[in-house]
Design a protein around this motif. Sequence first.
Motif, short mmCIF file in Angstrom:
data_model
loop_
_atom_site.label_atom_id
_atom_site.label_comp_id
_atom_site.label_asym_id
_atom_site.label_seq_id
_atom_site.Cartn_x
_atom_site.Cartn_y
_atom_site.Cartn_z
N ARG A 50 -40.99 -57.98 -42.35
CA ARG A 50 -40.04 -56.91 -42.00
C ARG A 50 -40.05 -56.41 -40.56
O ARG A 50 -40.23 -55.24 -40.31
N ILE A 51 -39.88 -57.32 -39.64
CA ILE A 51 -39.74 -56.89 -38.24
C ILE A 51 -38.25 -56.69 -37.96
O ILE A 51 -37.40 -57.00 -38.80
N PHE A 52 -37.93 -56.18 -36.77
CA PHE A 52 -36.52 -56.02 -36.39
C PHE A 52 -36.06 -57.32 -35.75
O PHE A 52 -36.42 -57.60 -34.60
N PRO A 53 -35.24 -58.12 -36.45
CA PRO A 53 -34.93 -59.47 -35.95
C PRO A 53 -34.09 -59.46 -34.67
O PRO A 53 -34.16 -60.39 -33.89
N SER A 54 -33.31 -58.39 -34.43
CA SER A 54 -32.42 -58.41 -33.26
C SER A 54 -33.07 -57.83 -32.01
O SER A 54 -32.50 -57.86 -30.92
N LEU A 55 -34.29 -57.28 -32.15
CA LEU A 55 -35.01 -56.77 -30.98
C LEU A 55 -35.94 -57.85 -30.43
O LEU A 55 -36.32 -58.77 -31.15
N THR A 56 -36.32 -57.71 -29.17
CA THR A 56 -37.28 -58.67 -28.61
C THR A 56 -38.67 -58.36 -29.17
O THR A 56 -38.91 -57.31 -29.78
N VAL A 57 -39.58 -59.30 -28.92
CA VAL A 57 -40.97 -59.14 -29.34
C VAL A 57 -41.53 -57.84 -28.76
O VAL A 57 -42.12 -57.02 -29.46
N ARG A 58 -41.31 -57.65 -27.46
CA ARG A 58 -41.85 -56.45 -26.79
C ARG A 58 -41.25 -55.17 -27.38
O ARG A 58 -41.95 -54.19 -27.62
N GLU A 59 -39.94 -55.18 -27.62
CA GLU A 59 -39.27 -53.99 -28.17
C GLU A 59 -39.80 -53.67 -29.57
O GLU A 59 -40.01 -52.50 -29.91
N ASN A 60 -40.05 -54.70 -30.38
CA ASN A 60 -40.61 -54.50 -31.71
C ASN A 60 -41.95 -53.77 -31.63
O ASN A 60 -42.26 -52.91 -32.45
N LEU A 61 -42.74 -54.13 -30.62
CA LEU A 61 -44.05 -53.50 -30.47
C LEU A 61 -43.92 -52.07 -29.95
O LEU A 61 -44.59 -51.16 -30.42
N MET A 62 -43.01 -51.87 -28.99
CA MET A 62 -42.85 -50.53 -28.40
C MET A 62 -42.33 -49.52 -29.41
O MET A 62 -42.72 -48.36 -29.41
N PHE A 87 -51.29 -58.15 -26.58
CA PHE A 87 -51.03 -59.44 -25.94
C PHE A 87 -52.33 -60.21 -25.68
O PHE A 87 -52.34 -61.43 -25.69
N ASP A 88 -53.42 -59.49 -25.44
CA ASP A 88 -54.71 -60.17 -25.28
C ASP A 88 -55.14 -60.81 -26.59
O ASP A 88 -55.71 -61.90 -26.60
N MET A 89 -54.84 -60.12 -27.67
CA MET A 89 -55.24 -60.64 -28.97
C MET A 89 -54.32 -61.79 -29.40
O MET A 89 -54.76 -62.74 -30.05
N PHE A 90 -53.05 -61.67 -29.08
CA PHE A 90 -52.05 -62.70 -29.46
C PHE A 90 -51.35 -63.22 -28.20
O PHE A 90 -50.24 -62.80 -27.89
N PRO A 91 -52.00 -64.13 -27.47
CA PRO A 91 -51.40 -64.65 -26.23
C PRO A 91 -49.99 -65.23 -26.46
O PRO A 91 -49.14 -65.16 -25.57
N THR A 121 -57.52 -41.21 -30.08
CA THR A 121 -58.48 -40.57 -29.17
C THR A 121 -59.86 -41.19 -29.32
O THR A 121 -60.73 -40.98 -28.50
N THR A 122 -60.04 -41.94 -30.41
CA THR A 122 -61.37 -42.53 -30.64
C THR A 122 -61.36 -43.99 -30.21
O THR A 122 -60.40 -44.71 -30.45
N GLY A 123 -62.44 -44.40 -29.58
CA GLY A 123 -62.59 -45.81 -29.24
C GLY A 123 -61.50 -46.32 -28.32
O GLY A 123 -60.90 -45.58 -27.55
N LYS A 124 -61.23 -47.63 -28.45
CA LYS A 124 -60.22 -48.25 -27.59
C LYS A 124 -58.88 -48.18 -28.29
O LYS A 124 -58.71 -48.77 -29.35
N PRO A 125 -57.89 -47.49 -27.72
CA PRO A 125 -56.58 -47.48 -28.38
C PRO A 125 -55.88 -48.83 -28.25
O PRO A 125 -56.12 -49.58 -27.30
N TRP A 126 -55.06 -49.14 -29.24
CA TRP A 126 -54.22 -50.33 -29.15
C TRP A 126 -53.02 -49.99 -28.29
O TRP A 126 -52.38 -48.97 -28.47
N ASN A 127 -52.74 -50.87 -27.35
CA ASN A 127 -51.52 -50.74 -26.57
C ASN A 127 -50.97 -52.15 -26.38
O ASN A 127 -51.56 -53.12 -26.86
N ILE A 128 -49.85 -52.25 -25.71
CA ILE A 128 -49.17 -53.55 -25.65
C ILE A 128 -50.03 -54.61 -24.98
O ILE A 128 -50.07 -55.77 -25.41
N GLU A 129 -50.80 -54.22 -23.97
CA GLU A 129 -51.66 -55.19 -23.27
C GLU A 129 -52.75 -55.74 -24.19
O GLU A 129 -53.05 -56.93 -24.19
N ARG A 130 -53.33 -54.83 -24.96
CA ARG A 130 -54.40 -55.24 -25.85
C ARG A 130 -53.87 -56.15 -26.97
O ARG A 130 -54.53 -57.09 -27.39
#
Length: 241
Positions: free
Chosen positions: A90-102, A121-125, A110-119
């Motif tokens: 169930r992703i948004f098929p008409s949005l780009t990969v980046r837009e789906n994430l944003m 992308f590091d996990m899923f090159p 506030t705890t530990g390392k937050p997930w953000n778009i860079e992290r």
Amino acid sequence: MAPDALSLANVHAFYGDSHILHGVSFSLQAGAVLALLGRNGAGKTTCISTIIGFLKPQDGEIRLFGEQIAGLTPERISHLGIGLVPQGRRIFPSLTVRENLMVARQRENTTGKPWNIERIFDMFPRLRERQAQIAGTLSGGELQMLAIGRALMGNPRVLLLDEPSEGLAPLIVTEVGRTIRRLKQEGQSIVLVEQNLQLALDVADHAVILNTGRTVFAGSAGDILNNEELIAQNLGVFHAH
């Protein structure tokens, strides 16, 4: 003692007049992977729906790190830190990969390392390479990575994965397994609903087997593999040694 990441105690749930979950109880330790197993119709999806709040339990307690969440709205439960990677992705098929994430960014962690778009992308090159691509054109494996990445963008304290290997080629299933192991290494607490017994027991610390909405096994994942009778009765798959 620190509370469990997620615990269910005597949860009963109905669809209309049908009593689906009959007093289901289990707990997930923080930073562990719990496999939720059972045949089709055993109540696994109902269990996930009840945890995430799509279905309100008639009875019982559901706690997230000690806080009672049973009966709250899905929005509230999601905000408190339960992330879902739904069956069918169930992703948004008409949005780009980046837009789906944003779109999925919500809880500031506030705890530990937050997930953000860079992290992500590091996990899923592969997603980094495809970030400008329309999501509807991705392969099944890429869509699954995107669905997991999207759930992580909400910085969940507990991640529910509903049938992540469904319909994927064996090579990609192996990759899904690797992803789950990496998330576990990063301290992510995970509930994994999975038909692929080998994958589930490879990555899980603990396992729960449901049969017609009742907990028939709760224990170490390793204890299931050698228990042919348990597998034959409750999972209907024959295990090859």
